[in-house]
Design an enzyme around this catalytic site. Structure first.
Site, PDB file in Angstrom:
ATOM      1  N   ASP A  47      59.555 134.950  81.196  1.00 35.88           N
ATOM      2  CA  ASP A  47      60.279 134.875  82.467  1.00 35.88           C
ATOM      3  C   ASP A  47      60.591 133.399  82.754  1.00 35.88           C
ATOM      4  OD1 ASP A  47      61.450 135.451  84.900  1.00 35.88           O
ATOM      5  OD2 ASP A  47      59.832 136.763  85.584  1.00 35.88           O
TER       6      ASP A  47
HETATM    7  C1  BGC Z   1      62.395 137.037  87.793  1.00 37.61           C
HETATM    8  C2  BGC Z   1      63.121 137.742  86.669  1.00 37.61           C
HETATM    9  C3  BGC Z   1      64.509 137.219  86.581  1.00 37.61           C
HETATM   10  C4  BGC Z   1      64.457 135.723  86.360  1.00 37.61           C
HETATM   11  C5  BGC Z   1      65.812 135.050  86.188  1.00 37.61           C
HETATM   12  C6  BGC Z   1      62.518 135.533  87.716  1.00 37.61           C
HETATM   13  O1  BGC Z   1      62.096 134.947  88.893  1.00 37.61           O
HETATM   14  O2  BGC Z   1      61.055 137.435  87.821  1.00 37.61           O
HETATM   15  O3  BGC Z   1      63.106 139.133  86.870  1.00 37.61           O
HETATM   16  O4  BGC Z   1      65.231 137.889  85.583  1.00 37.61           O
HETATM   17  O5  BGC Z   1      63.830 135.129  87.474  1.00 37.61           O
HETATM   18  O6  BGC Z   1      66.484 135.001  87.394  1.00 37.61           O
END
Ligand code: BGC
Length: 740
Positions: free
Chosen positions: A290
Site C-alpha cells: 500500500d
Molecule cells: C489506501 C489504498 C489506496 C492507496 C492509494 C491507501 O491509503 O489504503 O486502498 O489504493 O492509498 O491511494
C-alpha cells in the site's frame, strides 16, 4: 556494465515454497530449467554492447504473439542491472513502467474500486459491497469491464493510459463497524473470493490490472498503519487469506496490494511467510505494498514485494540496489523473481505493446464506450441487482403506478451525493474509493423528474397526504470511508450500528403519520433496524449504488425491477451479537501500546478465530435480525432435490425473477476440531419466468471441502459425513444431500 553482471555471478538458488507451487506457478517458471531465475546472468542479446541504443525492431520480446515468459527472458537480455532494479519501483507516485529505450511506456495507476479516481468525470459505479450483494459473477465481470475501460480511457488524450485499477477490496467485514466495509465484499470468504475473482477477470479482459487489496488483516481502519495483528493460523487461512486465495486460483490477479498493518510483528509487505501463501496457491502476479507501506528495499524485497508504490524514478536508488545485491544484502532469488513478476505485469497490461495495433484498437474501443450508454446500462443493472428487499409487509410492494400519484421523499440521503462531487476533500467522500461522478442524480432529483414537481413532497408535514412515503436513511462517506493519515486516528470506524437518534425519531413519526412508509438504507455495513423496523411497511438496503441507484430503486418500487440482491453479511440486532465485540478491546479493535516499538503503536489479537459473521452467530445461537444471504423477491421460488448435489428451482409466483441459489456444507467435526454449523461453498444465480424451473448442480471437490488443520499445518479434508444444504439464504436451505 558487463563486468558488473559477471561480478554478480551465478547463484544456486533454493526456491523454497515456490518450487513446490502448483502447475500455474511452475509454468511461469518453466523458462529456467535449473530452477534459477537467472535474471542478472543473461548474456546481452545480439549486437547490444552499450545498453544505450534501442533493441532491434525484430527482438522477440517485441512480438505480442510470443509467449509472455519468453518475452520476459528476452527483454532481460537488453536491460542493464539498474534498469532491472528500476522496474521494481513505480515512476511518479501513481504510474509505472517508463523505459522508453525498450518500448516500455509509462502507465497510470488509478484508485478504485468505485471507478477510476482520475481527474475527470467517469461513470459512477456501485461500490464493492453492492457487487457482493448481487451474488452474480457475470454481472460483476461486466461491471469490472466498465471500470477497466474507463480506467484506460480516462486519460485518452495523452499516452499515459490507465492500466491498473487499485481494487477490488477483499478484506473481511469482521466487525460491522469497519469504515471500509463498503469497499469490501462482506463477511464470507467464499462470496468475497468469488466476487473478487469475477472483478479481477473483468478488468484483465480489457487489459487492466487489478490490484486486489489489502493483503491481509486490514479489517478495520483504527490504527491501520501502526497496528500489529495476531491471528490464529486457521482463521488466517480460512477467513482472511481465503478470498485472496480463491481469487488467485480463479483469476490469478495480475497484482495484489499488501496492507499497511503488521502481521505477527512484520509489516504485511515484509511478511514473506504470509505472502508466500499466495505463491503456494499458484499466483504469478505482482505484489504491491500500500502507498507508504514499503519500509526500505531490503525488508520489502526480501519480504516478497514486487513493485514499490507511491515512489519516483531514482537512479541512485537503482545503483545502490545493484550494489546491495552484489553484497548479498538483497535476497537474490527474490530480486530476480520480482524482476520477472514486474515484467510479467508490464507485458500483461500491454505496456510493451502500446504502439501495436491491438492495444490501439482496444484503447479506441475504451474511448468509444467511455461514459456511454452501454456503461450506464451496466451501472443500472448492477444497482438493480444489488438492491436487497428485507421487508415487504402484506405484499405492500410493488406499488401500482396508476394508483400512486404523490410521493413524499425524505431522509438525510434523499438529496445527497456520495461520490466526490460536493465533497471538498477526499476525507469527505470515502478516501481512495471516491471518484468524480459524471452524473449522480439524487433520489429526490429522480423523483422530481419522474413524478413531476407538484407530486413530490419534501416536507414531513406533507407525509400524511402522500400516496407513499420513502425515507432515504442510513449513512454516508463521512462514516463509511478510508481513514487517511498515519498513526492512531480517533473515530476511525463506526461506533455503533444504530441509526442516529434523529433518523429513528423521524422514521417513527412518519410511520405514525402515514403507514405507507418505505425505508431505503444507504450503507456499507449492517445496520441495527430492530428499534424501528416493525413500524415500516417495506425496507430496502441500497448500498452506495452509483449513478443509476435512484433510477433502479424507483423501478423496484413499482415492480419494473424485481428485487433479487442478498445480504453479504448478517444483520445482527446489536453490536455485541458479533463475537469479536464480546471479547474486549484486545480482540477488537486492539489496544494502544504503552510504548511504541519499531513503528508499532497498537496490537490486536483475533481471538474470535474463525467465528466471524454467521459462523459466530451459529456457534453461539444468536438469532440475527436478517440472516446472511437473505433477501426477498416479488415472486416465490420452490426448491426440490436434484441429482447428487443440486436443486431444482421453480418460480411459483406470477412474475419473472432472479433467484440466488446458495450452497452450504456442514463438515464433520471432532473433539479436536470444531467445525462451523455450515459454511457457504458455492452459489449460482438463475433467472426464471413464472412457472419456469431450472436445475443447479454444484461440483464440490477438495477446494470447497477443505479446512485448515493447525496440527498438520496443512489444508485437509476431514473424514466423516458431509451435509450439503441448498436454498435461497443461509437460514432457509430446504434441499439436503449427504455424503461421506
Ligand atoms: C489506501 C489504498 C489506496 C492507496 C492509494 C491507501 O491509503 O489504503 O486502498 O489504493 O492509498 O491511494
Amino acid at each position: 556494465m558487463r563486468k558488473l553482471i559477471n561480478m554478480i555471478g551465478v547463484a544456486v538458488v533454493a526456491h523454497g515454497a515456490y518450487a513446490a507451487g502448483p502447475a500455474k506457478a511452475a509454468e511461469a517458471q518453466a523458462f529456467d530449467k535449473d530452477n534459477n531465475y537467472g535474471v542478472f546472468d543473461y548474456k546481452p542479446a545480439g549486437n547490444v554492447t552499450d545498453f544505450k541504443s534501442a533493441p532491434p525492431a525484430n527482438a522477440l520480446y517485441r512480438n505480442p504473439a510470443a509467449p509472455i515468459e519468453d518475452r520476459i527472458t528476452d527483454v532481460l537480455k537488453y536491460m542493464t542491472p539498474e534498469e532491472k532494479m528500476a522496474i521494481l519501483h513505480m515512476t511518479s507516485g501513481a504510474s509505472a513502467g517508463d523505459l522508453p529505450r525498450l518500448g516500455l511506456v509509462n502507465f497510470r495507476v488509478y484508485d478504485g474500486p468505485n471507478g477510476s479516481r482520475c481527474d475527470r468525470p467517469i461513470t459512477y459505479m456501485p461500490s464493492c459491497i453492492a457487487y457482493a450483494a448481487t451474488w452474480d459473477r457475470d454481472l460483476v465481470f461486466a461491471a469490472a469491464q466498465v471500470l477497466g475501460r474507463e480506467n484506460r480511457a480516462s486519460w485518452a488524450e495523452t499516452k499515459t493510459v490507465g492500466r491498473m485499477l487499485l481494487g477490488p477490496g477483499a478484506d473481511i467485514a469482521r466487525s460491522p463497524t469497519g469504515a471500509r466495509n463498503f469497499e469490501y465484499f462482506g463477511e464470507d470468504p467464499v462470496l468475497s473470493g468469488e466476487t473478487a475473482a469475477a472483478y479481477c477477470r473483468g478488468l484483465q479482459s480489457v487489459g487492466v490490472s487489478p490490484c486486489m487489496k489489502h493483503y491481509v488483516l486490514n479489517d478495520q481502519e483504527w490504527a491501520r498503519t501502526v497496528l500489529d495483528v495476531h491471528c490464529p493460523e486457521r482463521a488466517l487461512r480460512e477467513i482472511y487469506v481465503r478470498p485472496f486465495e480463491i481469487a488467485v486460483r480463479k483469476a490469478d490477479p495480475w497484482a495484489i496490494m499488501n496492507s499497511y498493518n503488521l502481521v505477527r510483528g512484520e509489516y504485511a509487505s515484509h511478511n514473506l511467510a504470509v505472502n508466500n501463501y499466495l505463491r503456494e496457491a499458484g499466483w504469478t502476479g505482482a505484489l504491491v505494498p500500500d502507498w507508504g507501506g514499503y519500509h526500505g528495499d531490503v525488508k520489502a524485497i526480501n519480504g516478497g514485494t514486487t513493485l514499490e508504490s507511491g515512489c519516483w524514478r531514482n537512479s541512485k536508488r537503482d545503483e545502490n540496489e545493484v550494489k546491495m545485491l552484489a553484497e548479498g544484502k538483497l535476497d537474490r532469488t527474490l530480486v530476480e523473481k520480482a524482476c520477472r513478476d514486474a515484467l510479467r505485469l508490464y507485458f500483461r497490461v500491454g505496456a510493451f505493446d502500446a504502439d501495436g495495433a491491438a492495444d490501439k484498437a482496444l484503447q479506441a474501443e475504451c474511448v468509444r464506450l467511455f461514459r456511454g450508454r452501454e456503461h450506464r446500462a451496466v451501472a443500472y443493472r448492477a444497482a438493480a441487482e444489488s438492491l436487497v428487499l428485507l421487508k415487504n409487509a402484506d405484499g405492500f410492494l410493488p406499488l401500482d403506478e396508476k394508483a400512486v400519484r404523490t410521493v413524499c421523499v425524505l431522509g438525510p440521503n434523499a438529496n445527497r451525493t456520495h461520490s466526490m462531487i460536493g465533497g471538498k476533500h477526499l476525507r469527505d467522500c470515502g478516501g481512495s474509493g471516491a471518484v468524480i461522478a459524471g452524473r449522480e442524480p439524487t433520489p429526490l432529483e429522480v423523483a422530481l423528474a419522474r413524478f413531476g414537481g407538484g407530486n413530490v413532497y419534501t416536507d414531513a408535514k406533507d407525509a400524511a397526504k402522500a400516496d407513499v412515503v420513502v425515507y432515504f436513511g442510513g449513512f454516508n462517506h463521512h462514516v463509511d470511508r478510508e481513514v487517511l493519515g498515519w498513526g492512531i486516528i480517533k473515530n476511525a470506524d463506526r461506533k455503533d450500528i444504530a441509526l442516529d437518534d434523529a433518523q429513528v425519531a423521524e422514521i417513527r413519526a412518519l410511520a405514525k403519520a402515514n403507514p405507507k412508509l418505505v425505508v431505503a438504507l444507504t450503507t456499507g455495513a449492517p445496520v441495527a433496524v430492530d428499534p424501528w423496523e416493525g413500524d415500516v411497511r417495506a425496507l430496502f438496503v441500497r448500498w452506495y449504488a452509483g449513478e443509476e441507484g435512484p433510477a433502479a430503486f424507483y423501478d423496484a418500487l413499482f415492480g419494473k425491477v424485481n428485487p433479487s440482491g442478498r445480504l453479504p453479511y448478517t444483520f445482527g440486532k446489536r453490536l455485541t451479537d458479533w463475537y469479536c465485540h464480546r471479547l474486549g478491546e484486545k480482540v477488537f479493535p486492539g489496544v494502544k501500546l504503552a510504548q511504541k516499538r519499531n513503528g508499532v503503536e497498537a496490537e490486536e489479537h483475533y481471538d474470535d478465530g474463525i467465528w466471524v459473521g454467521y459462523r459466530g452467530f451459529d456457534k453461539f445461537k444468536i438469532e440475527p435480525k436478517y440472516p446472511f444471504g437473505y433477501g426477498l423477491s416479488y415472486t416465490t421460488f420452490a426448491f426440490e432435490k436434484a441429482g447428487s448435489c443440486g436443486a431444482k428451482v421453480t418460480n411459483t409466483g406470477d412474475r419473472a425473477g432472479r433467484c440466488v441459489v446458495q450452497c452450504y456444507v456442514s463438515k464433520p467435526g471432532s473433539d479436536a476440531v470444531e467445525m462451523p454449523e455450515k459454511e457457504l461453498v458455492d452459489f449460482a444465480s438463475v433467472e426464471l419466468k413464472p412457472g419456469e424451473s431450472k436445475t443447479v448442480s454444484f461440483d464440490l471437490g477438495f477446494e470447497q471441502l477443505k479446512y485448515f488443520d493447525e496440527a498438520k499445518n496443512a489444508w485437509t479434508r476431514a473424514k466423516g459425513r458431509y451435509i450439503v444444504s441448498i436454498g435461497p439464504d443461509s437460514a432457509n436451505r430446504p434441499v439436503v444431500h449427504t455424503f461421506e
